[in-house]
Design a protein around this motif. Structure first.
Motif: not given
Length: 50
Positions: A1-5, A40-47
Motif C-alpha cells: 500500500m505504501l508504494l501503490e498509493s 516509501r521514499s527509498r522505494n517509490s518512483l519520482p513524482r
C-alpha cells in the motif's frame, strides 16, 4: 500500500486496522528495519514518473 498509493501513512495504518500510527510504525520498522516513510521514499518512483 505504501508504494501503490499516495495515502498518508496514518491513513494506511487505519485501513489496516491499527489503532495507533505509532504502533504500526514500530511494527513496520521491526520487520523491515526502516520506518514506513523512509521505506516509501527509498522505494517509490519520482513524482513526475509515478
Amino acid at each position: 500500500m505504501l508504494l501503490e498509493s499516495r495515502q498518508s501513512v496514518t491513513s494506511i495504518s487505519d485501513n489496516l486496522g491499527y489503532d495507533s500510527i505509532h504502533y504500526f510504525s514500530k511494527q513496520f520498522a521491526a520487520y523491515y528495519g526502516i520506518s514506513p516513510t523512509a521505506f516509501r521514499s527509498r522505494n517509490s518512483l519520482p513524482r513526475d514518473l509515478g
